[in-house]
Every structure is written in structure tokens, then in C-alpha cells.
Design a protein around this motif. Structure first.
Motif, PDB file in Angstrom:
ATOM      1  N   VAL A  29       1.009  -1.252  -0.283  1.00  0.00           N
ATOM      2  CA  VAL A  29       0.192  -0.124  -0.148  1.00  0.00           C
ATOM      3  C   VAL A  29       1.121   1.297   0.279  1.00  0.00           C
ATOM      4  O   VAL A  29       0.301   2.046  -0.939  1.00  0.00           O
ATOM      5  CB  VAL A  29      -1.060   0.062   1.347  1.00  0.00           C
ATOM      6  N   LEU A  30       2.167   1.238   0.486  1.00  0.00           N
ATOM      7  CA  LEU A  30       3.120   2.175   1.089  1.00  0.00           C
ATOM      8  C   LEU A  30       3.820   2.647  -0.694  1.00  0.00           C
ATOM      9  O   LEU A  30       3.284   3.646  -1.173  1.00  0.00           O
ATOM     10  CB  LEU A  30       4.049   2.303   1.684  1.00  0.00           C
ATOM     11  N   THR A  31       3.921   1.358  -1.402  1.00  0.00           N
ATOM     12  CA  THR A  31       4.522   1.434  -2.848  1.00  0.00           C
ATOM     13  C   THR A  31       3.224   2.096  -4.168  1.00  0.00           C
ATOM     14  O   THR A  31       3.263   3.343  -4.510  1.00  0.00           O
ATOM     15  CB  THR A  31       4.664   0.444  -3.299  1.00  0.00           C
ATOM     16  N   ALA A  32       1.915   1.531  -3.441  1.00  0.00           N
ATOM     17  CA  ALA A  32       0.824   2.408  -4.407  1.00  0.00           C
ATOM     18  C   ALA A  32       0.369   3.641  -4.038  1.00  0.00           C
ATOM     19  O   ALA A  32      -0.172   4.139  -4.367  1.00  0.00           O
ATOM     20  CB  ALA A  32      -0.443   1.188  -3.494  1.00  0.00           C
ATOM     21  N   ILE A  33       0.639   3.719  -2.913  1.00  0.00           N
ATOM     22  CA  ILE A  33       0.464   5.545  -2.544  1.00  0.00           C
ATOM     23  C   ILE A  33       1.473   6.305  -3.423  1.00  0.00           C
ATOM     24  O   ILE A  33       1.086   7.924  -4.266  1.00  0.00           O
ATOM     25  CB  ILE A  33       0.629   5.937  -0.793  1.00  0.00           C
ATOM     26  N   VAL A  34       3.269   5.517  -3.359  1.00  0.00           N
ATOM     27  CA  VAL A  34       3.791   6.682  -3.621  1.00  0.00           C
ATOM     28  C   VAL A  34       3.446   6.502  -5.518  1.00  0.00           C
ATOM     29  O   VAL A  34       3.509   7.870  -6.132  1.00  0.00           O
ATOM     30  CB  VAL A  34       5.409   6.534  -3.040  1.00  0.00           C
ATOM     31  N   ILE A  35       3.329   5.387  -5.876  1.00  0.00           N
ATOM     32  CA  ILE A  35       3.025   5.388  -7.658  1.00  0.00           C
ATOM     33  C   ILE A  35       1.457   6.145  -7.837  1.00  0.00           C
ATOM     34  O   ILE A  35       2.151   6.647  -8.499  1.00  0.00           O
ATOM     35  CB  ILE A  35       2.719   3.495  -8.041  1.00  0.00           C
ATOM     36  N   GLY A  36       1.010   6.035  -7.022  1.00  0.00           N
ATOM     37  CA  GLY A  36      -0.525   7.391  -7.089  1.00  0.00           C
ATOM     38  C   GLY A  36       0.066   8.436  -7.125  1.00  0.00           C
ATOM     39  O   GLY A  36      -0.640   8.785  -8.187  1.00  0.00           O
ATOM     40  N   PHE A  37       0.435   8.884  -6.078  1.00  0.00           N
ATOM     41  CA  PHE A  37       0.306  10.351  -6.229  1.00  0.00           C
ATOM     42  C   PHE A  37       1.725  10.309  -7.516  1.00  0.00           C
ATOM     43  O   PHE A  37       0.600  11.361  -8.041  1.00  0.00           O
ATOM     44  CB  PHE A  37       1.773  10.786  -5.053  1.00  0.00           C
ATOM     45  N   GLY A  38       2.459   9.925  -7.881  1.00  0.00           N
ATOM     46  CA  GLY A  38       3.495  10.458  -9.012  1.00  0.00           C
ATOM     47  C   GLY A  38       2.249  10.788 -10.447  1.00  0.00           C
ATOM     48  O   GLY A  38       1.998  11.280 -11.302  1.00  0.00           O
ATOM     49  N   THR A  39       1.756   9.592 -10.556  1.00  0.00           N
ATOM     50  CA  THR A  39       0.483   9.613 -11.425  1.00  0.00           C
ATOM     51  C   THR A  39      -0.072  10.557 -11.941  1.00  0.00           C
ATOM     52  O   THR A  39      -0.730  11.127 -12.663  1.00  0.00           O
ATOM     53  CB  THR A  39      -0.595   7.720 -11.701  1.00  0.00           C
ATOM     54  N   THR A  40      -1.088  10.637 -10.553  1.00  0.00           N
ATOM     55  CA  THR A  40      -1.984  11.695 -10.257  1.00  0.00           C
ATOM     56  C   THR A  40      -1.055  13.322 -10.759  1.00  0.00           C
ATOM     57  O   THR A  40      -1.548  13.639 -11.496  1.00  0.00           O
ATOM     58  CB  THR A  40      -2.222  12.021  -8.993  1.00  0.00           C
TER      59      THR A  40
END
Length: 128
Positions: free
Chosen positions: A78-89
Motif C-alpha cells: 500500500v505504501l508503494t501504491a500511494i507513492v506511485i499514485g501520487f506521481g501518476t496524479t
């Protein structure tokens, strides 16, 4: 049992609100809808991972006791998904700004019915 019900209700509302934003005509609202749905998914995964158990790092050293140990893999993913989601956003918002600069609108209906310029050829150069 009530904590699970409250969490399920909150997650349902987050998914519903994200879906509502996805169906809007404004590109920025669509990006925020995707962001809200991804964060709701992350919260769902952490919730399904459970909160019971001791801390995995300290469990082997006598501080956590002999009880169950919480699985750290879910939290790491989930921490990895949050970081990737921030970059994608951030990337999607920059692309939205570029679309606004190019077309003067971020309305999806207006962008879909736009006619291509007649004085620009397929390769992107000006015609004579």
C-alpha cells in the motif's frame, strides 16, 4: 463488529464519490475521481490486512509477546501504491494543464467534438 461496518460504509461512500467524479465532464474532476478510488482501494487493502497482532519488527525480541504478528507485506504494498499514485496524479494534472493551454478548455464534451486544424498536416508541420 461495528468498526467493520463503519469502515465498510466509509469505503462504500469513497468509492461512490470517486465514481461520481469519474462521470463528470471536467478533466480535473476525473483525475480527482481516479485518485479517490485509488486511495479507497488502498484503505480497503490495509483494512483487509487486519489490525490485530503485534509489530513484526519487535515480535522476535520479546517486546511483542508470543501472539499473532501482523503481516507487513500489505502495508509495504500500500505504501508503494500511494507513492506511485501520487506521481501518476501529478502527471495527470500536468497533462490536464497542457490540454487547457492547447485547447482553452478542459471540458471533455468540447474536446471530443473539436475539429482538427486544416492548415496542419499529419506530420505536424505547416502546409504551404
Amino acid at each position: 463488529m461495528t468498526a467493520s461496518f463503519v469502515m465498510a460504509a466509509v469505503l462504500g461512500l469513497l468509492f461512490a464519490f470517486g465514481t461520481f467524479l469519474l462521470l463528470r465532464r471536467d478533466v480535473v474532476r476525473v483525475v480527482w475521481g481516479i485518485t479517490i478510488i485509488s486511495q479507497a482501494t488502498n484503505t480497503y487493502l490495509v483494512t483487509m490486512g487486519g489490525f490485530a497482532g503485534s509489530v513484526p519488527v519487535l515480535a522476535g525480541h520479546g517486546h511483542g509477546g508470543e501472539g499473532a504478528v501482523q503481516d507487513p507485506l500489505v502495508q509495504a504494498l500500500v505504501l508503494t501504491a500511494i507513492v506511485i499514485g501520487f506521481g501518476t496524479t501529478a502527471f495527470a494534472l500536468v497533462l490536464t494543464y497542457r490540454v487547457y493551454e492547447e485547447h482553452g478548455t478542459i471540458d471533455l464534451a468540447a474536446l471530443g467534438h473539436e475539429e482538427p486544424d486544416a492548415d496542419v498536416d499529419v506530420e505536424g508541420g505547416e502546409t504551404q
